[in-house]
Scaffold this motif. Structure first.
Motif, PDB file in Angstrom:
ATOM      1  N   LYS A 167       0.702  -1.541  -0.134  1.00  0.00           N
ATOM      2  CA  LYS A 167      -0.157   0.031   0.067  1.00  0.00           C
ATOM      3  C   LYS A 167       0.273   1.504   0.188  1.00  0.00           C
ATOM      4  N   PRO A 168       0.810   1.765  -0.664  1.00  0.00           N
ATOM      5  CA  PRO A 168       1.012   3.149  -0.893  1.00  0.00           C
ATOM      6  C   PRO A 168       1.700   4.394   0.756  1.00  0.00           C
ATOM      7  N   LEU A 169       1.963   5.064   0.673  1.00  0.00           N
ATOM      8  CA  LEU A 169       1.892   5.611   2.076  1.00  0.00           C
ATOM      9  C   LEU A 169       1.099   7.221   2.375  1.00  0.00           C
ATOM     10  N   PRO A 170       0.023   7.225   3.017  1.00  0.00           N
ATOM     11  CA  PRO A 170      -0.397   8.607   2.503  1.00  0.00           C
ATOM     12  C   PRO A 170       0.161  10.006   3.129  1.00  0.00           C
ATOM     13  N   PRO A 171      -0.352  11.174   2.753  1.00  0.00           N
ATOM     14  CA  PRO A 171       0.463  11.908   2.692  1.00  0.00           C
ATOM     15  C   PRO A 171       1.212  12.280   3.553  1.00  0.00           C
ATOM     16  N   THR A 172       0.411  11.701   5.308  1.00  0.00           N
ATOM     17  CA  THR A 172       1.071  12.614   6.556  1.00  0.00           C
ATOM     18  C   THR A 172       2.250  11.963   6.840  1.00  0.00           C
ATOM     19  N   TYR A 203       4.101   1.300   1.990  1.00  0.00           N
ATOM     20  CA  TYR A 203       4.496   0.561   3.618  1.00  0.00           C
ATOM     21  C   TYR A 203       6.502  -0.224   3.780  1.00  0.00           C
ATOM     22  N   GLN A 204       6.168  -0.804   2.786  1.00  0.00           N
ATOM     23  CA  GLN A 204       7.585  -2.101   2.912  1.00  0.00           C
ATOM     24  C   GLN A 204       8.543  -0.897   2.917  1.00  0.00           C
ATOM     25  N   SER A 205       8.378  -0.096   1.979  1.00  0.00           N
ATOM     26  CA  SER A 205      10.023   0.907   1.947  1.00  0.00           C
ATOM     27  C   SER A 205       9.510   1.654   2.849  1.00  0.00           C
ATOM     28  N   LEU A 206       8.926   1.619   4.091  1.00  0.00           N
ATOM     29  CA  LEU A 206       9.214   2.649   5.331  1.00  0.00           C
ATOM     30  C   LEU A 206      10.259   1.681   6.166  1.00  0.00           C
ATOM     31  N   ALA A 207       9.821   0.501   6.220  1.00  0.00           N
ATOM     32  CA  ALA A 207       9.849  -0.253   7.031  1.00  0.00           C
ATOM     33  C   ALA A 207      11.170  -0.164   6.488  1.00  0.00           C
ATOM     34  N   ASP A 208      11.926  -1.044   5.716  1.00  0.00           N
ATOM     35  CA  ASP A 208      13.244  -1.226   5.775  1.00  0.00           C
ATOM     36  C   ASP A 208      13.835   0.416   5.920  1.00  0.00           C
ATOM     37  N   GLN A 249       5.517  12.383   4.280  1.00  0.00           N
ATOM     38  CA  GLN A 249       6.616  13.479   4.065  1.00  0.00           C
ATOM     39  C   GLN A 249       7.249  13.440   5.983  1.00  0.00           C
ATOM     40  N   TRP A 250       6.937  12.546   6.930  1.00  0.00           N
ATOM     41  CA  TRP A 250       7.745  11.907   7.100  1.00  0.00           C
ATOM     42  C   TRP A 250       9.191  10.943   6.731  1.00  0.00           C
ATOM     43  N   TYR A 251       8.069  10.261   6.350  1.00  0.00           N
ATOM     44  CA  TYR A 251       9.330   9.125   5.141  1.00  0.00           C
ATOM     45  C   TYR A 251      10.435  10.220   4.621  1.00  0.00           C
ATOM     46  N   HIS A 252      10.526  11.265   3.521  1.00  0.00           N
ATOM     47  CA  HIS A 252      11.308  12.296   2.885  1.00  0.00           C
ATOM     48  C   HIS A 252      11.899  12.748   4.553  1.00  0.00           C
ATOM     49  N   SER A 253      10.972  13.098   5.790  1.00  0.00           N
ATOM     50  CA  SER A 253      12.267  13.459   7.376  1.00  0.00           C
ATOM     51  C   SER A 253      12.926  12.705   6.855  1.00  0.00           C
ATOM     52  N   VAL A 254      12.970  11.190   7.357  1.00  0.00           N
ATOM     53  CA  VAL A 254      13.239  10.259   8.274  1.00  0.00           C
ATOM     54  C   VAL A 254      15.194  10.186   7.127  1.00  0.00           C
TER      55      VAL A 254
END
Length: 149
Positions: free
Chosen positions: A94-99, A127-132, A102-107
């Motif tokens: 699932k693609p990340l929601p906008p909020t 969400y897999q990208s976020l987990a990685d 932003q946090w993903y790009h910040s990290v």
């Protein structure tokens, strides 16, 4: 494993297991993300549901009860971890929601500022990208990056 195209059911389960194993095991993420709790439930189910299913079948056979409900109960018990892996697999794609985006790009920016270059995911971050990214951030950054969440 970032391809979000058409995936068969076995592929979704494999992605769910990969996502569950990739997601950082940190309770501070629990108020925002259910992955920590779902992962614990899946691991519990994988460990204990097969014995529960066998016990249910044996108990019903020993009592000379109807085997239909016993088989249905056993199958349901064994299906619980599979349902959790299915949810995790769907969530991973699932693609990340906008909020969260932003946090993903910040990290990601904080990792790059710390001298840890990160690859830009193909397409929209999932969400897999976020987990990685989180797994890497927990290993290489101090825990203050969670303050923005």
């Amino acid at each position: 494993m970032n391809n979000t195209g058409n995936v068969n059911w076995f592929g979704v389960l494999k992605r769910g297991q990969h996502y569950m194993n990739t997601w950082p095991d940190d309770k501070r993420l629990s108020p925002v993300f259910p992955e920590h709790r779902v992962g614990k439930a899946i691991r519990f189910g994988i460990r204990f549901m097969p014995p529960v299913a066998v016990f249910t079948l044996c108990w019903q056979i020993a009592l000379h009860a109807q085997t239909g409900p016993a088989v249905a109960s056993a199958l349901f018990a064994c299906s619980l971890p599979i349902q959790g892996l299915w949810w995790m697999g769907k969530r991973a794609m699932k693609p990340l929601p906008p909020t969260l985006l932003q946090w993903y790009h910040s990290v990601r920016t904080k990792l790059e500022q710390a001298g840890q270059p990160t690859a830009i995911p193909e397409g929209e971050p999932t969400y897999q990208s976020l987990a990685d990214l989180l797994k890497r951030a927990f290993r290489q950054l101090d825990k203050t990056f969670l303050d923005d969440l």
